[in-house]
Design an enzyme around this catalytic site. Structure first.
Site, PDB file in Angstrom:
ATOM      1  N   LYS A 236      -9.774 -13.439  -4.099  1.00  0.00           N
ATOM      2  CA  LYS A 236      -9.994 -13.953  -2.862  1.00  0.00           C
ATOM      3  C   LYS A 236     -10.056 -15.556  -2.762  1.00  0.00           C
ATOM      4  CE  LYS A 236     -11.661  -9.807  -0.652  1.00  0.00           C
ATOM      5  NZ  LYS A 236     -12.491  -9.287   0.039  1.00  0.00           N
ATOM      6  N   ARG A 271     -13.360  -3.568  -7.352  1.00  0.00           N
ATOM      7  CA  ARG A 271     -12.158  -3.280  -6.862  1.00  0.00           C
ATOM      8  C   ARG A 271     -11.032  -4.489  -7.054  1.00  0.00           C
ATOM      9  NH1 ARG A 271      -9.281  -4.619  -1.954  1.00  0.00           N
ATOM     10  NH2 ARG A 271      -8.152  -3.014  -1.059  1.00  0.00           N
TER      11      ARG A 271
END
Length: 294
Positions: A236, A271
């Site tokens: 991210k 994840r």
């Protein structure tokens, strides 16, 4: 008890790989932190869009992750990156159902990453086990789908919605507000019949860098409750803002660092895109934790 020995549990209303029958349904138990692998059957996901549109390519990646020890595969057919445009349910189903059906019976847990109740319902019928909803099951129909099927669900916090969530997100106390929201939603959906939930603070979903860092530092607080915590910060923008890595595909080292931190703080699942590599990192980290404790 160190993090590598900490027990976690999800309950389902139907048999799932690795679960045991109990009076409450089928209980899936594990210790420490396990890995959820990302499998995006989309053309526009921020890091790997288009790589798994073909069934053969998606299955090859799925089986590599499974063989590397990945605990669960999270299959998505709609991008939720900032600014992403929505797709209709038919398009999403065309992307995910063939993959779910092909993986049914291969002894791996399957999660459907969707915001749409109709997609979740069809995915569960096809063989998925868990619903991962970035909107936190805001739609009452999504709660009804999960409860009716006996599926566990992941509740994520997001301020706003994908197209607008990064337009000046604001909080008074981000940790108190996000954790409070997740705990309230968990109580509500379990009271409505969803057998169990994962909690995801939603790193990058309607948060600034400082919001994300505050939530990452507070994983231990969220993990102190009864519901297992999922951390999902793979590749991210936060990593770019910290370490200067503009290309998302180059952010795996930072992803490993963030998720090892989350594991040490009590996260039950992490994840990642580089899921097999994360399994290796967690195994080494767990061995070190046990040695230190002994």
């Amino acid at each position: 008890m160190n993090w590598a020995q900490r027990p976690h549990r999800l309950t389902f209303g139907f048999p799932v790989p690795g679960a045991e029958k109990t009076g409450e349904g089928w209980a899936l138990r594990w210790a420490g932190c396990r890995v959820m692998g990302i499998l995006n059957a989309t053309p526009d996901s921020f890091s790997d869009g288009g790589r798994h549109l073909g069934l053969d390519a998606a299955l090859a990646t799925a089986r590599r992750m499974r063989d590397a020890g990945v605990f669960m595969l999270d299959i998505g057919g709609e991008s939720t990156r900032p600014g992403a445009e929505p797709v209709d349910a038919a398009t999403e189903l065309d992307r995910v159902l063939p993959l779910i059906r092909a993986l049914t019976g291969e002894n791996v847990l399957l999660s459907i990453d969707t915001m749409k109740p109709e997609v979740a319902a069809e995915a569960l019928k096809a063989g998925a086990h868990l619903v991962n909803d970035v909107t936190g099951l805001r739609d009452p129909d999504m709660v009804r789908v999960c409860a009716g099927a006996g599926a566990a669900a992941c509740i994520m916090h997001m301020q706003g919605e994908p197209r607008t969530m990064q337009h000046q997100p604001t909080y008074g106390d981000v940790v108190a507000e996000v954790h409070g929201y997740l705990r309230q939603r968990a109580a509500e959906v379990k009271a409505a019949g969803v057998p169990s939930v994962l909690l995801d603070p939603g790193i990058g979903f309607g948060k600034t860098l400082e919001h994300n860092l505050s939530l990452l530092r507070a994983v231990g607080d969220l993990a102190s409750g009864p519901d297992p915590v999922l951390m999902a910060a793979s590749r991210k923008k936060t990593i770019d803002l910290i370490a200067g890595v503009p290309n998302a595909a180059d952010r795996d080292p930072g992803s490993f660092a963030l998720h090892l931190h989350a594991a040490r703080q009590g996260a039950a699942l992490v994840r990642l895109h580089a899921a097999g590599e994360m399994v290796q990192a967690l195994r080494v980290e767990a061995a070190l934790a046990v040695d230190v404790e002994s």
